[in-house]
Design a protein around this motif. Structure first.
Motif, PDB file in Angstrom:
ATOM      1  N   THR A  40     -11.865 -34.360  74.763  1.00 37.61           N
ATOM      2  CA  THR A  40     -13.119 -35.099  74.937  1.00 37.61           C
ATOM      3  C   THR A  40     -12.867 -36.606  74.983  1.00 37.61           C
ATOM      4  OG1 THR A  40     -13.499 -34.958  72.546  1.00 37.61           O
ATOM      5  CG2 THR A  40     -14.584 -33.315  73.920  1.00 37.61           C
ATOM      6  N   ALA A  41     -11.896 -37.076  74.199  1.00 37.59           N
ATOM      7  CA  ALA A  41     -11.558 -38.504  74.234  1.00 37.59           C
ATOM      8  C   ALA A  41     -11.032 -38.894  75.615  1.00 37.59           C
ATOM      9  CB  ALA A  41     -10.526 -38.833  73.159  1.00 37.59           C
ATOM     10  N   PHE A  42     -10.203 -38.032  76.198  1.00 44.66           N
ATOM     11  CA  PHE A  42      -9.687 -38.274  77.545  1.00 44.66           C
ATOM     12  C   PHE A  42     -10.817 -38.270  78.579  1.00 44.66           C
ATOM     13  CE2 PHE A  42      -8.382 -35.917  81.456  1.00 44.66           C
ATOM     14  CZ  PHE A  42      -7.696 -36.950  82.090  1.00 44.66           C
ATOM     15  N   LEU A  43     -11.721 -37.303  78.488  1.00 48.90           N
ATOM     16  CA  LEU A  43     -12.792 -37.168  79.474  1.00 48.90           C
ATOM     17  C   LEU A  43     -13.771 -38.336  79.416  1.00 48.90           C
ATOM     18  CD1 LEU A  43     -13.555 -33.333  79.217  1.00 48.90           C
ATOM     19  CD2 LEU A  43     -12.257 -34.521  80.995  1.00 48.90           C
ATOM     20  N   THR A  44     -14.004 -38.844  78.220  1.00 48.02           N
ATOM     21  CA  THR A  44     -14.994 -39.925  78.093  1.00 48.02           C
ATOM     22  C   THR A  44     -14.485 -41.259  78.639  1.00 48.02           C
ATOM     23  OG1 THR A  44     -14.271 -40.211  75.784  1.00 48.02           O
ATOM     24  CG2 THR A  44     -16.274 -38.923  76.166  1.00 48.02           C
ATOM     25  N   THR A  45     -13.218 -41.312  79.077  1.00 48.88           N
ATOM     26  CA  THR A  45     -12.737 -42.509  79.774  1.00 48.88           C
ATOM     27  C   THR A  45     -13.235 -42.541  81.222  1.00 48.88           C
ATOM     28  OG1 THR A  45     -10.655 -41.445  80.442  1.00 48.88           O
ATOM     29  CG2 THR A  45     -10.687 -42.611  78.333  1.00 48.88           C
ATOM     30  N   TYR A  46     -13.809 -41.415  81.652  1.00 50.31           N
ATOM     31  CA  TYR A  46     -14.407 -41.327  82.985  1.00 50.31           C
ATOM     32  C   TYR A  46     -15.925 -41.337  82.866  1.00 50.31           C
ATOM     33  CZ  TYR A  46      -9.763 -39.911  84.584  1.00 50.31           C
ATOM     34  OH  TYR A  46      -8.418 -39.880  84.858  1.00 50.31           O
ATOM     35  N   GLU A  47     -16.596 -41.873  83.853  1.00 53.98           N
ATOM     36  CA  GLU A  47     -18.055 -41.903  83.829  1.00 53.98           C
ATOM     37  C   GLU A  47     -18.611 -40.500  84.011  1.00 53.98           C
ATOM     38  OE1 GLU A  47     -20.312 -44.730  85.846  1.00 53.98           O
ATOM     39  OE2 GLU A  47     -19.013 -46.407  85.355  1.00 53.98           O
ATOM     40  N   MET A  48     -19.757 -40.265  83.342  1.00 57.69           N
ATOM     41  CA  MET A  48     -20.428 -38.973  83.467  1.00 57.69           C
ATOM     42  C   MET A  48     -20.709 -38.674  84.931  1.00 57.69           C
ATOM     43  SD  MET A  48     -21.780 -36.498  81.490  1.00 57.69           S
ATOM     44  CE  MET A  48     -22.438 -37.157  79.949  1.00 57.69           C
ATOM     45  N   GLY A  49     -20.426 -37.433  85.329  1.00 58.15           N
ATOM     46  CA  GLY A  49     -20.670 -37.042  86.716  1.00 58.15           C
ATOM     47  C   GLY A  49     -19.456 -36.360  87.308  1.00 58.15           C
ATOM     48  N   GLN A  67     -14.081 -33.735  87.520  1.00 59.03           N
ATOM     49  CA  GLN A  67     -12.810 -33.613  88.228  1.00 59.03           C
ATOM     50  C   GLN A  67     -11.625 -33.851  87.291  1.00 59.03           C
ATOM     51  OE1 GLN A  67     -13.423 -36.417  91.397  1.00 59.03           O
ATOM     52  NE2 GLN A  67     -14.237 -34.879  92.813  1.00 59.03           N
ATOM     53  N   ALA A  68     -11.797 -34.759  86.331  1.00 63.43           N
ATOM     54  CA  ALA A  68     -10.740 -34.975  85.338  1.00 63.43           C
ATOM     55  C   ALA A  68     -10.514 -33.710  84.510  1.00 63.43           C
ATOM     56  CB  ALA A  68     -11.111 -36.148  84.429  1.00 63.43           C
ATOM     57  N   LEU A  69     -11.594 -33.026  84.154  1.00 64.83           N
ATOM     58  CA  LEU A  69     -11.491 -31.766  83.408  1.00 64.83           C
ATOM     59  C   LEU A  69     -10.831 -30.689  84.262  1.00 64.83           C
ATOM     60  CD1 LEU A  69     -12.067 -29.981  80.958  1.00 64.83           C
ATOM     61  CD2 LEU A  69     -14.404 -29.668  81.809  1.00 64.83           C
ATOM     62  N   ILE A  70     -11.191 -30.649  85.541  1.00 62.10           N
ATOM     63  CA  ILE A  70     -10.581 -29.680  86.460  1.00 62.10           C
ATOM     64  C   ILE A  70      -9.074 -29.883  86.519  1.00 62.10           C
ATOM     65  CG2 ILE A  70     -10.395 -29.018  88.903  1.00 62.10           C
ATOM     66  CD1 ILE A  70     -13.446 -29.715  89.110  1.00 62.10           C
ATOM     67  N   ALA A  71      -8.647 -31.137  86.688  1.00 58.20           N
ATOM     68  CA  ALA A  71      -7.211 -31.439  86.758  1.00 58.20           C
ATOM     69  C   ALA A  71      -6.498 -31.028  85.479  1.00 58.20           C
ATOM     70  CB  ALA A  71      -7.014 -32.929  87.026  1.00 58.20           C
ATOM     71  N   LEU A  72      -7.079 -31.372  84.342  1.00 56.25           N
ATOM     72  CA  LEU A  72      -6.485 -31.048  83.044  1.00 56.25           C
ATOM     73  C   LEU A  72      -6.329 -29.542  82.872  1.00 56.25           C
ATOM     74  CD1 LEU A  72      -5.596 -31.548  80.133  1.00 56.25           C
ATOM     75  CD2 LEU A  72      -7.998 -31.881  79.520  1.00 56.25           C
ATOM     76  N   GLY A 129      -8.446 -36.795  92.548  1.00 54.03           N
ATOM     77  CA  GLY A 129      -7.480 -37.621  93.257  1.00 54.03           C
ATOM     78  C   GLY A 129      -6.147 -37.659  92.536  1.00 54.03           C
ATOM     79  N   ALA A 130      -5.145 -38.235  93.181  1.00 54.56           N
ATOM     80  CA  ALA A 130      -3.786 -38.267  92.623  1.00 54.56           C
ATOM     81  C   ALA A 130      -3.745 -38.967  91.267  1.00 54.56           C
ATOM     82  CB  ALA A 130      -2.848 -38.958  93.607  1.00 54.56           C
ATOM     83  N   ALA A 131      -4.489 -40.057  91.123  1.00 54.75           N
ATOM     84  CA  ALA A 131      -4.489 -40.800  89.855  1.00 54.75           C
ATOM     85  C   ALA A 131      -5.036 -39.951  88.714  1.00 54.75           C
ATOM     86  CB  ALA A 131      -5.317 -42.077  89.999  1.00 54.75           C
ATOM     87  N   THR A 132      -6.028 -39.143  89.013  1.00 55.08           N
ATOM     88  CA  THR A 132      -6.624 -38.268  87.983  1.00 55.08           C
ATOM     89  C   THR A 132      -5.638 -37.189  87.558  1.00 55.08           C
ATOM     90  OG1 THR A 132      -8.812 -38.649  88.944  1.00 55.08           O
ATOM     91  CG2 THR A 132      -8.590 -36.784  87.431  1.00 55.08           C
TER      92      THR A 132
END
Length: 454
Positions: free
Chosen positions: A103-112, A117-122, A263-266
């Motif tokens: 959750t700490a990692f995900l909250t570095t990204y804006e809601m939406g 997509q960050a969760l998908i990558a993880l 994306g690649a960065a994510t």
């Protein structure tokens, strides 16, 4: 029960429960390969409160509605059933200690869509790690190669982290002290007390209650919580009887095929988080092996085959599938330690208590899949969800620390286990593993022990 008096309609004494061979998998179906277990079914109807405990996290972190979150829980519940179906003798669960890190990692990204997509990558990377280690056979080798003291340290750290997370400032114990306090005392007494064991032997009613594992603790929390004003009084919804998961809406809001791929960065940002999450999940394989080995040693009538490679592959399938359909903040872990221990405890009572280990595990997971979709059950348990989650974590803490201590047969191993466990609980899995390995090589015991003069 000895071999002469052993009676079983499915297997001979000392053999594995029947199955259909499918490569690494051993397919088992209820009623065909193992008997249905009523106590586990009843326990599952209320223990599903822990599964439903994912809902507040999903709504808060991903911004989805309650109905979408409940649909996600139901979809995840279906994938839970794969473990016993494919031959893994455990009750699977979340990678629970990793949830705060995730959750700490995900909250570095804006809601939406970006956060989703960050969760998908993880979750996709985590699933691939599970699959690679399982298919190559490295998963099983890791469990065997890792030193006993380091295994114990992983267990100790997981146990300490589970308890610390609940009782620290801001934890659930502080929010619901009476409901959690009373519930955990009942859970510990019913699961681990020798006094309770003696009471069960002398009283049929108490013995009947004892068959339901953690269920008495959950039910008491449901009653005590509202009485002391810590929980709201449940409002039961009787119709519709079943919640039909909103698969179309889940797909449109969460699937990478609908919202786009990361994306690649994510992907790069998610990689270290996925590795740490796997390190945490590795402790579940150690716990699984310890629990199953202990049960297998007591129940000589059934041979239990725990295969870490198979467990890795099934966990990998679940994570990859969920990442593509319904990405899950809790991830798909290989073990629900508290319930696996509770079912194993009853299994160890003998064939008259539970015919096969698959009877307990299979019945429980199929029943929770049905239970989370039952609206009367989910609405009844909705107020008690945080307390149920807290109880299962504190029980997990007891089990992990107990197993960790049992794995250590020398002072050096106990010392490594304790220090590593404390570092892991406070600084995280990566720090704990590094400290444990350094201490192992620094303090490694000689294979030949000097005899002590009497």
């Amino acid at each position: 029960m000895d071999k002469e008096h052993f009676v079983n309609r499915y297997r001979k004494y000392g053999e594995e429960q029947p199955y259909w061979k499918a490569g690494i998998f051993k397919v088992r179906l209820p009623f065909i390969h193992y008997a249905w277990s009523i106590p586990e079914m009843v326990q599952a109807l209320f223990m599903c409160a822990t599964c439903l405990g994912a809902i507040p996290v999903l709504t808060e972190v991903l911004g989805v509605s309650y109905d979408i979150a409940l649909s996600m829980v139901i979809i995840n519940g279906f994938f839970y059933t794969l473990h016993t179906l494919l031959g893994d003798p455990v009750v699977p669960g979340w990678v629970t200690p990793a949830v705060p890190i995730i959750t700490a990692f995900l909250t570095t990204y804006e809601m939406g869509s970006g956060r989703t997509q960050a969760l998908i990558a993880l979750q996709m990377i985590l699933g691939i790690i599970f699959l690679v280690l399982g298919v190559t056979g490295l998963g099983s080798k890791m469990v065997k190669i890792v030193p006993q003291s380091v295994k114990a340290g992983v267990l100790m750290g997981g146990g300490l982290a589970a308890v610390i997370g609940e009782i620290k400032e801001g934890g659930r114990f502080g929010k619901f002290p009476i409901a959690v306090g009373v519930g955990i005392l009942v859970a510990y007494f019913c699961l681990f007390s020798p006094i309770w064991v003696k009471m069960r032997k002398s009283n049929k009613f108490i013995d009947a209650v004892g068959k339901f594992g953690m269920l008495p603790a959950i039910l008491i929390a449901v009653v005590v919580g509202p009485l002391v004003g810590e929980l709201a009084i449940p409002s039961v919804q009787w119709w519709p009887l079943f919640k039909v998961p909103e698969i179309g809406n889940v797909w449109n809001q969460l699937s990478p095929f609908a919202i786009g791929w990361p994306g690649a960065a994510t992907w790069l940002a998610a990689l270290p988080v996925a590795i740490v999450t796997y390190i945490i999940a590795f402790g579940d394989f150690v716990t699984s092996e310890a629990l199953i080995t202990e049960a297998d040693a007591i129940r000589q009538d059934e041979k239990i085959d725990f295969n870490a490679n198979r467990s890795n592959v099934i966990s990998g399938i679940r994570n990859v599938a969920m990442a593509m359909v319904s990405p899950y903040t809790q991830m798909c872990g290989p073990l629900w330690a508290a319930v696996t221990a509770a079912v194993s405890q009853r299994y160890k009572e003998g064939p008259e208590a539970m015919e096969s280990v698959y009877s307990g595990f299979g019945t429980f997971r199929i029943s929770t899949f049905v239970a989370v979709a039952l609206m009367p059950i989910s609405s009844l348990l909705q107020p008690v969800l945080p307390v149920a989650l807290s109880l299962t974590l504190i029980v997990q803490g007891y089990i992990c620390t107990q197993l960790a201590m049992n794995m250590c047969d020398s002072d050096i191993k106990r010392g490594i286990c304790g220090v590593m466990g404390a570092v892991l609980a406070i600084k995280g899995a990566a720090w704990g593993l590094v400290v444990g390995l350094i201490l192992f090589f620094l303090l490694k015991e000689d294979k030949v022990r000097v005899p002590v003069e009497k």
